[in-house]
Motif scaffolding. Structure first.
Motif, PDB file in Angstrom:
ATOM      1  N   HIS A 181      17.837 -39.152 -22.977  1.00 35.88           N
ATOM      2  CA  HIS A 181      18.754 -39.160 -24.102  1.00 35.88           C
ATOM      3  C   HIS A 181      18.011 -39.196 -25.423  1.00 35.88           C
ATOM      4  CE1 HIS A 181      22.831 -40.159 -22.448  1.00 35.88           C
ATOM      5  NE2 HIS A 181      23.150 -39.595 -23.600  1.00 35.88           N
ATOM      6  N   SER A 235      29.256 -35.820 -27.829  1.00 35.51           N
ATOM      7  CA  SER A 235      28.503 -35.504 -29.031  1.00 35.51           C
ATOM      8  C   SER A 235      28.073 -34.035 -28.969  1.00 35.51           C
ATOM      9  CB  SER A 235      27.289 -36.426 -29.127  1.00 35.51           C
ATOM     10  OG  SER A 235      26.603 -36.483 -27.886  1.00 35.51           O
ATOM     11  N   ARG A 265      25.234 -29.809 -20.233  1.00 40.73           N
ATOM     12  CA  ARG A 265      25.332 -31.218 -19.856  1.00 40.73           C
ATOM     13  C   ARG A 265      25.604 -31.319 -18.361  1.00 40.73           C
ATOM     14  NH1 ARG A 265      27.786 -35.899 -22.869  1.00 40.73           N
ATOM     15  NH2 ARG A 265      29.077 -37.133 -21.485  1.00 40.73           N
ATOM     16  N   LYS A 281      26.637 -27.284 -24.064  1.00 42.73           N
ATOM     17  CA  LYS A 281      25.689 -28.400 -24.195  1.00 42.73           C
ATOM     18  C   LYS A 281      24.638 -28.418 -23.107  1.00 42.73           C
ATOM     19  CE  LYS A 281      26.608 -32.664 -24.748  1.00 42.73           C
ATOM     20  NZ  LYS A 281      26.264 -33.575 -25.814  1.00 42.73           N
ATOM     21  N   GLU A 299      26.922 -43.518 -32.043  1.00 42.30           N
ATOM     22  CA  GLU A 299      28.184 -43.284 -31.367  1.00 42.30           C
ATOM     23  C   GLU A 299      29.039 -44.541 -31.258  1.00 42.30           C
ATOM     24  OE1 GLU A 299      25.214 -42.633 -30.318  1.00 42.30           O
ATOM     25  OE2 GLU A 299      25.038 -40.569 -29.582  1.00 42.30           O
ATOM     26  N   SER A 320      21.853 -37.149 -31.073  1.00 39.36           N
ATOM     27  CA  SER A 320      23.200 -36.744 -31.454  1.00 39.36           C
ATOM     28  C   SER A 320      23.201 -36.191 -32.882  1.00 39.36           C
ATOM     29  CB  SER A 320      24.160 -37.929 -31.355  1.00 39.36           C
ATOM     30  OG  SER A 320      24.240 -38.355 -30.016  1.00 39.36           O
ATOM     31  N   ASN A 351      25.492 -32.251 -29.586  1.00 38.32           N
ATOM     32  CA  ASN A 351      24.086 -31.880 -29.486  1.00 38.32           C
ATOM     33  C   ASN A 351      23.842 -31.153 -28.171  1.00 38.32           C
ATOM     34  OD1 ASN A 351      24.778 -34.700 -28.615  1.00 38.32           O
ATOM     35  ND2 ASN A 351      22.885 -34.395 -27.449  1.00 38.32           N
TER      36      ASN A 351
HETATM   37 MG    MG Z   1      26.076 -37.885 -26.259  1.00 35.78          MG
END
Ligand code: MG
Ligand code: TXA
Length: 374
Positions: free
Chosen positions: A264, A155, A59, A57, A192, A163, A157
């Motif tokens: 986001h 999620s 992230r 991701k 979500e 998402s 994505n």
């Molecule tokens: Mg998320």
């Protein structure tokens, strides 16, 4: 080595078993459907497996993950520290009614992390709590059950993108980075889970609005006075302005849910959000040079809105709040794929309840510009 596993077709059991075996092996994270959005899952007890999620991701590592369970016994087993001998329920009492009403479903509850922690440290990012959720999607429940371990899953994505609410969205973002996607069709809720914390402070709080509404929560004993602890961008701006220090620097608003501080839900195109009551946009809503305009309509905007000099691509999400939530992320993605220069979105009134607050929370995070209502 790229493949989509079609779990909805005849070989669904074989595909589920394959995905569960992948989770047990722990070399690659597995994308799977839930009723909210698609998740990217890995064994929550193994660091190497969880690191694969962050890598795929891209992230930031200080944003903790939600842990998914298929049964209450599985959650209880994790909450009990090794020397636990009592027969009392390790799930905090404040959550019992919520579990009764909303699980399995789109609600994540913050739980105390036992010591020593049975979870990989990458799941909790330094916190002494973790988020627990039991999804309602049968494919998700079966997958977790077959894998027979708690599954950490954000999620599915790429970080900062909207998402994914369909398997194609996951494939688009993570192609080449993951090997298995279980395809369960489009997600039912589309935003979500609601994240609540009933254990860290004196009053229970909502850390993220989502599939379970504030009204539904307030109808539960012990949750009548639940407070909203998330900040929408609009509020965040006014909070930091109101709290400005004497030297002119804005006071910092410390994010409580770590996910709050990141960019986001953002498509590539600039998103302009029209709050409910802001009126219908005309050509003056776009900047010079923005030739291709995406329009996401909901309750009141008419077709077209008079953009005669632009190429206009419209998505009508309809007037039903649940349908708007279901179609929202997909609409942002679709317009982005068609390379629009700007996306104008018709907001809804978050006070109308249901998933309206979640819809507006996501839109405010996605938007670069907000046009206020009167
Ligand atoms: Mg998320
Ligand atoms: O519907 C959902 O919740 C989806 C599906 C896949 O289950 N998952 C999801 O995960 O949205 P993610 O990682 O995108 O969002 C998790 C949110 C973040 O805002 C994170 O900061 C918050 O939950 N969170 C996780 N653990 C937390 C904790 N211990 N304390 C406070 N917030 C936490």
């Amino acid at each position: 080595d790229w493949q989509i596993e079609w779990a909805t077709e005849g070989t669904s059991v074989a595909n589920l078993r394959h995905a569960a075996a992948e989770l047990q092996k722990g070399t690659h994270p597995v994308a799977f459907p839930t009723e909210t959005v698609y998740g990217l899952g890995a064994d929550a007890t193994r660091s190497s497996a969880v690191r694969g999620i962050y890598a795929a991701k891209q992230r930031p590592a200080d944003n903790p993950l939600i842990v998914h369970f298929s049964s209450l016994d599985q959650l209880r087993a994790l909450l009990r520290s090794p020397d636990y001998s009592s027969s009392t329920d390790p799930i905090p009492a404040i959550y019992h009614e919520l579990i009764q009403r909303f699980w399995p479903g789109p609600l994540t509850m913050i739980m105390p992390l036992p010591s020593p922690s049975p979870l990989a440290p990458e799941v909790t990012a330094q916190l002494s709590t973790f988020g627990a959720r039991m999804p309602r999607s049968l494919i998700a429940l079966l997958l977790i059950h077959l894998a027979d371990r708690p599954i950490a899953a954000p999620s599915a994505n790429a970080s900062t993108k909207p998402s994914p609410t369909a398997a194609e969205h996951v494939a688009y973002d993570l192609d080449g980075r993951i090997t298995t996607i279980l395809d369960g069709g489009p997600c039912d809720v589309g935003v979500e889970s609601t994240v609540v914390d009933g254990i860290s402070g004196d009053t229970p709080v909502i850390l993220r609005p989502g599939g379970v509404s504030i009204d539904e929560l307030r109808a539960c004993p012990g949750w009548e006075r639940v407070e909203v602890a998330y900040k929408d961008k609009a509020e965040m701006d006014s909070v930091s302005k109101a709290g400005a220090e004497a030297d002119g620097k804005p006071a910092r608003v410390a994010p409580r849910a770590p996910g709050m501080k990141y960019r986001h839900y953002s498509p590539r195109a600039r998103v302009v959000l029209f709050e409910a009551g802001a009126g219908v946009p005309g050509p003056d809503a776009v900047q010079e040079g923005q030739r291709k305009v995406g329009l996401i309509r909901t309750k009141r905007w008419p077709r077209g809105c008079g953009f005669d000099d632009q190429e206009l691509l419209e998505v009508n999400l309809g007037s039903d709040t649940r349908s708007i939530a279901r179609g929202l992320f997909s609409a942002l993605r679709e317009l982005d794929r068609k390379d629009v220069d700007v996306i104008l979105v018709e907001g809804i009134d978050e006070r109308e309840g249901d998933v309206a607050a979640a819809v507006m929370n996501r839109l405010r995070k996605a938007a670069e510009v907000e046009v206020k209502g009167s």
